[in-house]
Design a protein around this motif. Structure first.
Motif, PDB file in Angstrom:
ATOM      1  N   ASP A 300       0.832  -1.214   0.000  1.00 48.35           N
ATOM      2  CA  ASP A 300       0.000   0.000   0.000  1.00 48.35           C
ATOM      3  C   ASP A 300       0.862   1.257   0.000  1.00 48.35           C
ATOM      4  OD1 ASP A 300      -2.237  -1.529  -0.045  1.00 48.35           O
ATOM      5  OD2 ASP A 300      -2.793  -1.241   2.050  1.00 48.35           O
ATOM      6  N   LYS A 301       1.906   1.272   0.831  1.00 45.36           N
ATOM      7  CA  LYS A 301       2.797   2.447   0.896  1.00 45.36           C
ATOM      8  C   LYS A 301       3.498   2.669  -0.437  1.00 45.36           C
ATOM      9  CE  LYS A 301       3.856   2.753   5.811  1.00 45.36           C
ATOM     10  NZ  LYS A 301       4.905   2.835   6.824  1.00 45.36           N
ATOM     11  N   ALA A 302       4.005   1.569  -1.019  1.00 42.39           N
ATOM     12  CA  ALA A 302       4.737   1.679  -2.289  1.00 42.39           C
ATOM     13  C   ALA A 302       3.822   2.154  -3.411  1.00 42.39           C
ATOM     14  CB  ALA A 302       5.357   0.332  -2.653  1.00 42.39           C
ATOM     15  N   LEU A 303       2.601   1.625  -3.468  1.00 47.38           N
ATOM     16  CA  LEU A 303       1.666   2.017  -4.531  1.00 47.38           C
ATOM     17  C   LEU A 303       1.266   3.489  -4.410  1.00 47.38           C
ATOM     18  CD1 LEU A 303      -0.577  -1.175  -4.795  1.00 47.38           C
ATOM     19  CD2 LEU A 303       1.057  -0.372  -6.490  1.00 47.38           C
ATOM     20  N   MET A 304       1.136   3.965  -3.171  1.00 47.47           N
ATOM     21  CA  MET A 304       0.823   5.389  -2.986  1.00 47.47           C
ATOM     22  C   MET A 304       1.984   6.266  -3.456  1.00 47.47           C
ATOM     23  SD  MET A 304      -1.445   6.040   0.413  1.00 47.47           S
ATOM     24  CE  MET A 304      -0.930   4.763   1.511  1.00 47.47           C
ATOM     25  N   GLN A 305       3.202   5.807  -3.170  1.00 51.12           N
ATOM     26  CA  GLN A 305       4.398   6.540  -3.600  1.00 51.12           C
ATOM     27  C   GLN A 305       4.472   6.577  -5.137  1.00 51.12           C
ATOM     28  OE1 GLN A 305       6.265   8.132  -1.570  1.00 51.12           O
ATOM     29  NE2 GLN A 305       8.042   8.685  -2.786  1.00 51.12           N
ATOM     30  N   ILE A 306       4.187   5.434  -5.782  1.00 52.20           N
ATOM     31  CA  ILE A 306       4.187   5.352  -7.259  1.00 52.20           C
ATOM     32  C   ILE A 306       3.146   6.315  -7.832  1.00 52.20           C
ATOM     33  CG2 ILE A 306       3.574   3.850  -9.223  1.00 52.20           C
ATOM     34  CD1 ILE A 306       4.904   1.530  -7.658  1.00 52.20           C
ATOM     35  N   GLU A 307       1.983   6.329  -7.178  1.00 51.06           N
ATOM     36  CA  GLU A 307       0.893   7.213  -7.599  1.00 51.06           C
ATOM     37  C   GLU A 307       1.358   8.673  -7.649  1.00 51.06           C
ATOM     38  OE1 GLU A 307      -3.378   7.063  -8.335  1.00 51.06           O
ATOM     39  OE2 GLU A 307      -1.702   5.734  -8.527  1.00 51.06           O
ATOM     40  N   LYS A 308       2.051   9.095  -6.577  1.00 49.03           N
ATOM     41  CA  LYS A 308       2.556  10.485  -6.501  1.00 49.03           C
ATOM     42  C   LYS A 308       3.585  10.735  -7.595  1.00 49.03           C
ATOM     43  CE  LYS A 308       2.143  10.796  -1.462  1.00 49.03           C
ATOM     44  NZ  LYS A 308       2.952  10.659  -0.240  1.00 49.03           N
ATOM     45  N   LEU A 309       4.497   9.788  -7.779  1.00 50.64           N
ATOM     46  CA  LEU A 309       5.577   9.966  -8.763  1.00 50.64           C
ATOM     47  C   LEU A 309       5.033  10.007 -10.189  1.00 50.64           C
ATOM     48  CD1 LEU A 309       8.295   7.588  -7.250  1.00 50.64           C
ATOM     49  CD2 LEU A 309       8.313  10.081  -7.220  1.00 50.64           C
TER      50      LEU A 309
END
Length: 593
Positions: A300-309
């Motif tokens: 979940d944390k990684a996917l949110m980070q990808i979303e922002k990037l």
């Protein structure tokens, strides 16, 4: 003073730059000014540079790729015959080669890069950059030997050019390719050499930390590829600490990290991408070790980070990370008995591949494998067999072949298809498994134990399962441990040895609850119910019965929900393009989150 002709084109160049940098930029007028420069028959240097500028602007701001390509070809052609014109000459070669590569014409990009490498030996920055670029093309074509040999040339060139940081980058890049190519014997000495160079680093501390992250990522991947989940822990912890250091607000920008030496102006990937990568390898570790909640949290944390990037700059590598995260979390969902969520995520993974056809080329076997696992969990054994066969047909990965074959073996055992199982036996024999993975070898012993159990050869089954337990305990493979314990519990129950059965099933249940693995919990609660009945303990028997009913109801409800979803039909997709049901997929992980 400049002649009137010079003044004209110099004024046009100035005007073009003014339009390009104005707020908002006026790209149309910028392009018109640059094109007008050619009317004044400028000197070759100005002509070549203007072609390069036009090519870059057309690529960045328009969809006129053919015209951009034409200008870049002109820039490369003109600049080759001009001495001391490095920035234009090699940038034209690099951008043009990248464009050819995007158009799937690597046969055109490789000769340009080879020529540019030949011409750039006096320019450390460009020589190294062009070597990296050509190696990347060969690697993407799975031509690992040529790519590795190019990186070897880079190691030596950077060394004699006093570009110590870039030398380690070349060395680590070579190690990464050897890992991808499963050349484990060659990886060991190379990683040792890189490790010594990083430990004894005398340059900037920022460079040291950056190289350390690259080195530790390779170390962690090396252990995970070998299925050594316990041995990897110290490296993984170090990696997590290093990435925290790099992500601090006081840490300098990437271009400052690479330092003042012109030959060292490279990074492996931006720190924001490294951050996602560390989450990804942590998820891989959690899934292999059997910590499903942890895997879910980090996904979940990684996917949110990808979303922002992706909002800032949607680089293709982010979709690769997203796809790999989805592949791992899907397996976690299936273990936890959440098939409907796994199915939604399989559909998202298909959607990502549909948007980027190159991803489908590299990840198709994994998609078939995931669909095979989902079909198994839904008891659709024919579809599961077809999916594993499709994975075997489309993959060249030895580890994936082994994984698919082991699951195919379980499909045949459950369907009592002894002939097909026997035909597969040699390929999943733990004694000569075509895999370097400790966890896959342990799983192969488990499948042998399962076969012996189905044939009521209990002593033989116990021997295989004890081997699995020994290997699983050595590397903290919690799922294999719980599966082996519950199967041993079942065997002892079948032999009438209630005490030994209880000794196996109790820790199996505790471990399965910790993972959590709903299928092992279901199995263990059924055995516990029988054991308490045999012991004459009606209270605990009723508790175990209630537990069994709860797990059963939960799985049945989820089974029904999954079977009603349109995405369930993906289990019949084994070739060609995707079925229509994923024709309009969510473009990002938004729906998942």
């Amino acid at each position: 003073m400049a002649s009137s002709q010079d003044a004209w084109y110099l004024s046009l160049l100035g005007l073009a730059e003014n339009f390009r940098t104005s707020s908002p930029p006026n790209i149309k007028l910028c392009i018109q000014c640059l094109q007008a420069v050619f009317n004044f028959k400028p000197p070759p240097r100005v002509e070549a540079r203007t072609h390069l500028q036009l090519g870059n602007i057309l690529l960045t701001h328009t969809k006129n790729i053919d015209l951009a390509r034409s200008h870049l070809e002109q820039a490369w052609l003109l600049s080759q015959i001009i001495n001391t014109f490095d920035d234009v000459k090699f940038e034209a070669a690099s951008v043009l080669a990248e464009l050819y590569e995007q158009q799937s014409q690597s046969n055109l990009s490789k000769p340009i890069l080879r020529k540019a490498i030949e011409l750039s030996q006096h320019s450390v920055y460009w020589h190294c950059r062009l070597i990296f670029q050509l190696a990347q093309i060969h690697a993407s074509e799975r031509d690992y030997e040529v790519a590795s040999s190019l990186l070897g040339v880079g190691v030596d060139y950077a060394h004699i050019s006093n570009a110590a940081y870039t030398r380690v980058l070349f060395l680590l890049s070579r190690g990464m390719l050897l890992l991808i190519d499963k050349k484990f014997q060659e990886v060991h000495p190379l990683l040792n050499q890189a490790g010594h160079l990083v430990d004894g680093w005398q340059g900037s501390q920022h460079q040291k930390e950056y190289l350390k992250v690259f080195f530790l990522v390779l170390q962690v991947c090396h252990y995970l590829m070998a299925g050594q989940v316990k041995s990897v822990k110290p490296c993984l912890k170090q990696l997590q600490q290093s990435i925290q250091t790099i992500m601090q607000p006081t840490w300098p920008a990437d271009e400052i990290v690479s330092g003042p030496n012109v030959g060292d102006m490279f990074i492996w990937m931006p720190k924001e991408h490294l951050y996602v990568l560390v989450y990804l390898v942590t998820v891989m570790h959690s899934m292999q070790a059997g910590y499903m909640d942890k895997a879910q949290k980090y996904t979940d944390k990684a996917l949110m980070q990808i979303e922002k990037l992706k909002i800032v700059d949607n680089k293709p590598i982010l979709s690769v990370f997203q796809l790999m995260l989805l592949e791992h979390i899907i397996m976690c969902r299936l273990v936890m008995g959440n098939k409907s969520l796994a199915l939604q995520e399989i559909s998202q993974a298909c959607g990502l591949c549909q948007q980027q056809p190159r991803l489908l080329l590299t990840h198709r076997p994994q998609l078939h494998t995931l669909l095979g696992l989902y079909a198994m969990s839904m008891n659709c054994m024919e579809a599961a067999e077809a999916q594993f066969m499709a994975a075997l047909r489309t993959s060249q990965e030895r580890e994936l072949w082994t994984f698919a074959n082991l699951n195919l073996a379980i499909v045949y055992l459950r369907a009592k298809r002894e002939q097909e199982f026997a035909a597969l036996l040699e390929r999943i024999n733990p004694e000569n498994l075509p895999s370097h993975s400790h966890s896959l070898r342990a799983a192969a012993y488990y499948v042998q134990g399962l076969q012996s159990f189905f044939q009521a050869r209990y002593n033989e089954a116990k021997r295989y399962l004890r081997e699995t337990l020994k290997m699983a305990n050595a590397e903290d493979l919690n799922r294999l441990t719980s599966c082996s314990l519950v199967l041993l519990g079942h065997i002892f129950l079948s032999l009438g040895n209630s005490r030994e059965s209880m000794n196996m099933v109790t820790p199996a249940m505790q471990l399965a609850s910790k993972i959590p693995d709903v299928h092992v919990q279901l199995w263990a609660s059924a055995i516990l119910k029988d054991l308490y009945r045999l012991c004459g303990d009606p209270v605990r028997e009723n508790e175990a019965f209630q537990m069994h009913c709860n797990f059963s109801q939960m799985l049945l409800k989820d089974h029904f929900q999954s079977s009603q979803m349109a995405e369930h039909n993906l289990i019949h997709w084994t070739e060609g393009g995707f079925p229509l049901l994923v024709s309009n997929p969510p473009s990002t992980s938004g729906a998942l989150l």
